[in-house]
Design an enzyme around this catalytic site. Structure first.
Site, mmCIF file in Angstrom:
data_model
loop_
_atom_site.group_PDB
_atom_site.id
_atom_site.type_symbol
_atom_site.label_atom_id
_atom_site.label_comp_id
_atom_site.label_asym_id
_atom_site.label_seq_id
_atom_site.Cartn_x
_atom_site.Cartn_y
_atom_site.Cartn_z
ATOM 1 N N GLY A 1 0.811 -1.109 0.013
ATOM 2 C CA GLY A 1 -0.008 0.217 -0.058
ATOM 3 C C GLY A 1 0.829 1.166 0.158
ATOM 4 N N SER A 2 0.404 2.264 0.497
ATOM 5 C CA SER A 2 1.060 3.520 0.204
ATOM 6 C C SER A 2 2.348 3.968 1.530
ATOM 7 C CB SER A 2 0.019 4.827 0.969
ATOM 8 O OG SER A 2 -1.017 4.870 -0.013
ATOM 9 N N ILE A 3 2.644 2.816 2.097
ATOM 10 C CA ILE A 3 4.126 2.942 2.782
ATOM 11 C C ILE A 3 4.878 2.906 1.760
ATOM 12 C CG2 ILE A 3 3.187 2.286 5.094
ATOM 13 C CD1 ILE A 3 4.257 -0.479 4.438
ATOM 14 N N SER B 1 -6.264 4.824 1.576
ATOM 15 C CA SER B 1 -5.298 5.656 0.774
ATOM 16 C C SER B 1 -4.434 4.575 0.503
ATOM 17 C CB SER B 1 -4.408 6.402 1.694
ATOM 18 O OG SER B 1 -4.020 5.959 2.737
#
Length: 716
Positions: free
Chosen positions: A293-295, A715
């Site tokens: 994901g967004s990391i 997100s």
């Protein structure tokens, strides 16, 4: 024709020749056995006469970086028999079976074996060993004895269980570090050799020799026991509050790559590993590849800045969606920030912005940086079973793949791969191999071997520091506000990855937060990953508060002094969280509001049975407390009382409260209560003893006040 005398002489000559031939053959045979195979036969004779008993080498202890024991070898006893010396096997089996809790036929089968030595039961209880010892001393058993035997003990129970693994009954490493470094820990066994006769009895005056065992090496880890406790308690609270399927938390030393703490939930006790579920023992931080994901977005930003395809001032326009190869990519909130720069793209966790960056990088450069950040191969962490993530094959990767991979979907990585990649950004562009071993020491304390992690410079320090500042902005003014720690500059990134199965999107997510502190010159990096939380699912809402509590405690434990926030005032002082447990939902809302906190209630019960952060934790006003309301517990039985929640109280407060309920207290440590047995809500008889553990108030949990964050979609 010859006379009788001649015939007699011929017979005599024939017999002499026959006798001489027989003697020659016998002499030759004797010479063969004596001179050709003499040494071999002598050796065989010695082996037949010799009875050998192995002396197991003590397995080397495992200690944390300050020398505190995490695994050690203790002496136990084993019950054995010499079957040839047992006079009445049936009677012996009948006597031993009820004492040892075994079937008579199983014992009898061992006693009837044609061997010198057989185990009857290994690791018996103290009561069982004492009973057998008494029977031997009274002369009621022949051919049965007890011998000392080493046993592996994990004195902290479940603490660091997934990291340590465990050793089997024969002291062989089976999982975790016990398996990975087995040849260093197990040492070299010794033996006792005794002469016995053909019946297996010891020969009086026979020779006995002893080869002493060589103990295994002491393994010193990079783990810190105190930080491991902080991490595991946070993991327990997280799973308890979010009802997640599992959780993974890692703390890494930015400069050295040493793992300071590493926790996975659910947990198990390695002292009783046979009773645990193999799925529970799985160390998924290194064995499972998941969508980050967004990391992942800081990696994309660092690659694009280093390649020069964008700068900090490159203009972006985000309308909330972008079309690539006929497919529409949307932001988590279907809204865009309009015109801005890379700082806005990172701060708002814009999928559209990062998809644009991925397309600017192009396939060759994007895959080049996947390789540079070590996301295409194993990290080399010293744990068994490490796997590696997957991505579309380079030759078949499309622009749509690049656009989606740029914000952390379509590709997969292991949690340890992801943290090591982000740690390179924290380490001014130097990737360093994550590891758990610090060094090996000999039994007398001398250093035998020091672990030297691999490292390489993958980014320029200037680019790494630019991304660090972008990640600080995420925590200060972006989606990661709940990860802030008063007094420190914290850098981080939220993540909420969608889960897929067979190409089909599931309504389940992995919420995560990864970051480091303090900035500049970060010292520790932390990853929090929560798999399938219920209720709230966004990394900024679920994982960021956990990150805040963990890294705040770590910074204080490591005596890293607070900073002023860049360009801003000192953060407001934290205040203690009120106790909401045992209150009705209405009362809990009232108490939380009066103390200056918001509250998110889960469940529809009549009684609050759990909360996060726990009572007594120091947090900033405005933090949203999470509480779980379940049906009210049934009333205790006659003569019973419910154990109250003592966490966050001083020893005096806990003692006073328990005294009023006719309960006694046993305390360990000083400060405020961090753990208790039995758990809050348990029904116990009056005058029962409640055990509590206290820790100094210098390291309380801290969670920063949340800011406005994502409200409807992940997100990704």
């Amino acid at each position: 024709m010859p006379g009788p005398g001649a015939r007699a002489r011929r017979r005599i000559v024939f017999l002499l020749c026959l006798y001489s031939g027989a003697m020659a053959a016998l002499t030759g045979r004797l010479a063969y056995w004596q001179f050709v195979r003499g040494e071999e036969l002598a050796r065989m004779g010695e082996e037949i006469r010799a009875w050998e008993m192995r002396i197991r080498a003590p397995r080397g202890p495992i200690v944390d970086r300050l020398g505190r024991p995490l695994a050690e070898t203790v002496t136990a006893e084993a019950i054995y028999a010499r079957p040839r010396e047992v006079k009445n096997p049936e009677a012996v089996a009948a006597r031993l079976a009820p004492i040892l809790g075994m079937k008579p036929e199983d014992i009898l089968a061992r006693l009837r074996k044609n061997t010198f030595y057989e185990y009857i039961k290994r690791r018996p209880t103290e009561a069982e060993a004492a009973a057998v010892r008494g029977m031997i001393e009274r002369g009621e058993l022949t051919g049965v004895g007890l011998e000392p035997e080493a046993r592996r003990l994990y004195p902290e129970g479940t603490l660091a269980a997934h990291v340590l693994g465990f050793a089997g009954i024969d002291m062989q490493g089976l999982e975790g570090l016990e398996l990975y470094y087995d040849k260093y820990l197990r040492g070299k066994n010794g033996q006792v050799r005794t002469e016995v006769d053909a019946r297996g009895f010891e020969i009086a005056g026979g020779q006995t020799s002893i080869d002493p065992p060589q103990p295994g090496l002491t393994m010193v880890l990079t783990l810190d026991k105190a930080l491991q406790v902080i991490l595991e308690e946070a993991a327990d609270r997280t799973v308890d509050v979010t009802h997640a399927k599992r959780a993974a938390l890692i703390v890494m030393d930015v400069k050295t790559g040493g793992i300071l703490a590493m926790a996975s939930r659910p947990a198990y006790d390695p002292n009783h590993f046979a009773a645990s579920d193999p799925a529970t023992r799985r160390m998924w931080l290194v064995t499972d590849a998941v969508s980050p994901g967004s990391i992942f977005k800081p990696v994309t930003a660092a690659a694009a800045l280093e390649e020069g395809v964008i700068t900090l001032s490159t203009p972006f326009y985000d309308s909330g969606r972008i079309t690539v190869m006929g497919e529409t990519i949307s932001n988590w909130n279907f809204r865009g920030f309009g015109a801005g720069t890379l700082a806005d793209v990172m701060r708002t966790s814009s999928n559209v912005g990062f998809a644009t960056i991925g397309l600017k990088l192009g396939r060759e450069k994007f895959y080049k940086w996947l390789e540079a950040f070590n996301l295409t191969r194993r990290t080399g962490i010293d744990l068994p079973g490490e796997t590696v993530g997957q991505r579309p094959p380079f030759a078949r990767a499309t622009d749509l793949d690049l656009a989606i991979m740029a914000f952390g979907q379509t590709l997969t990585v292991t949690p340890i791969q992801m943290l090591a990649a982000l740690n390179a950004i924290a380490n001014d562009g130097r990737w360093v191999q994550p590891h758990l071993l610090k060094e090996f020491r000999t039994p007398d304390g001398q250093v035998a071997e020091v672990f030297q992690p691999a490292s390489r410079q993958i980014l320029s320090p200037e680019t790494a520091r630019e991304v660090q500042r972008l990640m600080v902005e995420v925590v200060t003014n972006g989606t990661g506000r709940q990860a802030a720690v008063p007094g420190y500059n914290v850098a981080g990134k939220t993540g909420t990855a969608e889960k897929f199965e067979g190409g089909r999107k599931l309504d389940r997510y992995i919420a995560s937060f990864a970051g480091f502190a303090p900035v500049p010159d970060p010292q520790v990096s932390v990853l929090v990953m929560i798999d399938e939380p219920e209720g709230l699912t966004y990394g900024g809402q679920v994982a960021a508060p956990v990150f805040s509590q963990i890294i705040g405690d770590i910074l204080r434990y490591l005596s890293i002094p607070p900073q002023r926030a860049p360009g801003g005032p000192e953060a407001s002082p934290p205040v203690p969280v009120p106790n909401l447990v045992n209150l009705s939902p209405e009362e809990a809302r009232k108490v939380a509001g009066e103390a200056g906190f918001g509250i998110l209630l889960e469940g529809s019960g009549a009684l609050v049975t759990g909360q996060f952060p726990p009572a007594g934790a120091l947090v900033t006003r405005g933090t949203v407390l999470r509480a779980r309301a379940e049906p009210e517990l049934p009333p205790p039985g006659d003569g019973e009382v419910r154990v109250p929640d003592l966490r966050g109280r001083t020893l005096r407060e806990a003692a006073d409260l328990l005294a009023g309920m006719e309960l006694y207290v046993t305390a360990e440590g000083s400060g405020t209560v961090v753990r208790q047995e039995p758990a809050a809500g348990s029904a116990v008889p009056r005058r029962a003893r409640i055990r509590i553990w206290l820790e100094p108030p210098a390291g309380p949990a801290r969670v920063s006040a949340p800011g406005p964050g994502p409200a409807s979609r992940p997100s990704t």
